[in-house]
Scaffold this active site. Structure first.
Site, PDB file in Angstrom:
ATOM      1  CG  HIS B  65     -34.562 -21.708  29.180  1.00  0.00           C
ATOM      2  ND1 HIS B  65     -35.324 -23.456  28.803  1.00  0.00           N
ATOM      3  CD2 HIS B  65     -35.839 -21.287  29.503  1.00  0.00           C
ATOM      4  CE1 HIS B  65     -36.013 -23.441  28.863  1.00  0.00           C
ATOM      5  NE2 HIS B  65     -36.462 -22.160  29.341  1.00  0.00           N
ATOM      6  CG  HIS B 227     -40.246 -24.768  29.759  1.00  0.00           C
ATOM      7  ND1 HIS B 227     -40.603 -24.584  28.638  1.00  0.00           N
ATOM      8  CD2 HIS B 227     -39.454 -24.093  30.419  1.00  0.00           C
ATOM      9  CE1 HIS B 227     -40.611 -23.232  28.801  1.00  0.00           C
ATOM     10  NE2 HIS B 227     -39.666 -22.846  30.071  1.00  0.00           N
TER      11      HIS B 227
END
Lengths: 341, 341
Positions: B65, B227
């Site tokens: 991320h 995700h």
């Protein structure tokens, strides 16, 4: 084997023809404290331009390389940016409008990446501005060591060093440098910098709607240009350590800095490569700098001169001295590069 | 029709198992003025941690991320970040090591995105730290209005607001706030913020080497998680104006800010969407804010909480007040967010 191209463009856009104007409107809306948009002329202006008595900096080129150049407009960097259509040179009238809008009486520096269209149009714009009594100097960036001559370029292409030229020359202008001073430091940065890029995928321009080039799903373009121009060779993807070693060799072999030199190491993403990989590349790069007795005393890691959503990265190395280091560290307030008070 | 997945991963990596460690080494090498890496514990630390008498902020979560969270370590934001493997929670020992390393005697705030693994592990780490005499408070972020419950989450997922919580709570700690003060402002930001994300492509994790999910070449995932968790629905790609209208409706319908509210508008790229599109989204978003009588007095546009190279974007809206605005504006010196002296 080539990757099957999607039949629909996977982009957040409305109409292909409106992408640049709508994106500029967003840039202006997001950063009213830093820039304003002259929509009629398609120019991004520093909010408080013209700054009286300061040398003004203007750059520009095709869109699709964001944040270059519009994201670098603001205090300590550019006074104006002229974005063309995607991967298409802006026009002389646009550059003239920008030059007139930012001239504060101390002259205007044009920073021009070495692409034939940009060079020709900035030359015409400079002549028109001089006809109107504005003093203009031009600096060409041509730092890409991958190839001599290319799809849109005679000589070497101008790539990553352009970001560093804009930052450092912008600081020189902010500190009160004359047009000669600012042009001289811009040329010095270009001369002391070299770049090399690698692409893993093509990008898709909104107008074309399909990939700019085909590339196999286990291949990379070694020495790619920022519009997907061919590089030195097409080859199989390798571990990052090997790719970075070859990129560093190409750059350092050409720049040939003496041992003990401090450098600015710039790892740039072409748009579709995540930051986790860019830092991994930076880690590999530091090993090669160390082997050659070089120290990266300054760094820049991220997406600064891109090729839309192309997966890939470029490395730029700039040999520093005290002057360049101090100008790099000077405050900058732009949408994409910001530090200092 | 689904896009044919490449047979070779198109990534700059060496071995999949080494990506996180090698990338962290690069982060440390690029920013020695801001952070240092505890490689043994896989923790990113503020360079001068612990800061005596200051409340310390620790966050963490799966890697992939970036720049979240390691890129937000530094003065005015996080004191430490604990990156797990890609899309995998860090472990309690790692969080404990971070907590101990940054405790300056005024307590430690854990900022936890609402994913079951992260929540459980941070809870264990907090208990262990308290057993060692360190006062710990925890704040959960759960701003994603797309779905209740998800692949890895009970309740709402924690996404974009986490960046704003880290910045604003970090400023509160820097200004001398107590642990209660810092936790309270962090909770306030989470309560006053909402997010929504859309994916156009999947990402490929280094360990899997193939796309996390299949998606047609004319489809988008509306309400995707960071995700690649499913959102509200799979549908055909539409013009950006329509997509942004639906995202804004989902957020503003849930947050329901009163007319006249000032907001921070955050347009976040998931990794593979170029900046030219993110600013185009911002432009569309401003129209919807205007219609509802809201003004974006602060903005953030770029890749701040990503999903590797996923093409997509999220919008986060935070209702501001004078306190939050002042804390947002306060100086921050981190690799990914930096302004002020």
């Amino acid at each position: 084997m080539s990757v099957v191209a999607p039949t629909t463009m996977k982009k957040f856009i409305n109409a292909a023809d409106d992408v640049v104007q709508e994106s500029l409107a967003g840039l202006g809306a997001a950063h009213p404290d830093l820039v304003r948009i002259d929509a009629a002329n398609q120019v991004v202006l520093r909010k408080d331009a013209p700054v009286s008595g300061k040398v003004a900096l203007v750059s520009g080129g095709g869109s699709g390389h964001e944040p270059l150049h519009g994201g670098f407009v603001g205090k300590g960097m550019l006074d104006a940016a002229c974005p063309g259509a995607v991967f298409t040179s802006p026009v002389p009238d646009q550059m003239l409008a920008a030059t007139k809008a930012v001239d504060g009486g101390a002259g205007v520096l044009h920073i021009v990446k070495n692409y034939t269209g940009d060079v020709m149009n900035f030359k015409l714009a400079a002549e028109m501005a001089e006809d109107e009594g504005i003093q203009v100097a031009s600096v060409l960036t041509n730092d890409d060591v991958a190839v001599e001559d290319s799809l849109y370029t005679a000589g070497r292409r101008g790539v990553g060093i352009t970001v560093l030229v804009e930052k450092i020359a912008g600081a020189k202008a902010e500190s009160g440098g004359t047009l000669d001073d600012v042009a001289a430091v811009a040329r010095k940065v270009n001369e002391q910098g070299r770049s090399f890029g690698v692409a893993l995928t093509s990008c898709v321009t909104p107008a074309a709607g399909s990939p700019t080039f085909d590339i196999g799903d286990d291949e990379m373009e070694f020495g790619v240009g920022i519009h997907g121009e061919p590089g030195r060779r097409r080859e199989k993807i390798k571990p990052a350590a090997e790719i970075v070693a070859e990129m560093a060799d190409a750059i350092l072999g050409d720049l040939d800095p003496s041992r003990g030199t401090d450098v600015l190491a710039f790892v740039n993403g072409l748009g579709g490569t995540p930051l986790i990989e860019l830092y991994l590349i930076y880690n590999e790069l530091t090993k090669h700098l160390h082997e050659r007795g070089l120290t990266a005393t300054r760094s820049l890691v991220g997406n600064y001169i891109t090729s839309l959503e192309m997966a890939g990265a470029s490395i730029t190395i700039l040999a520093l001295d005290d002057e360049l280091t101090a100008l790099w560290d000077a405050p900058v307030h732009t949408p994409a590069l910001r530090w200092g008070a």
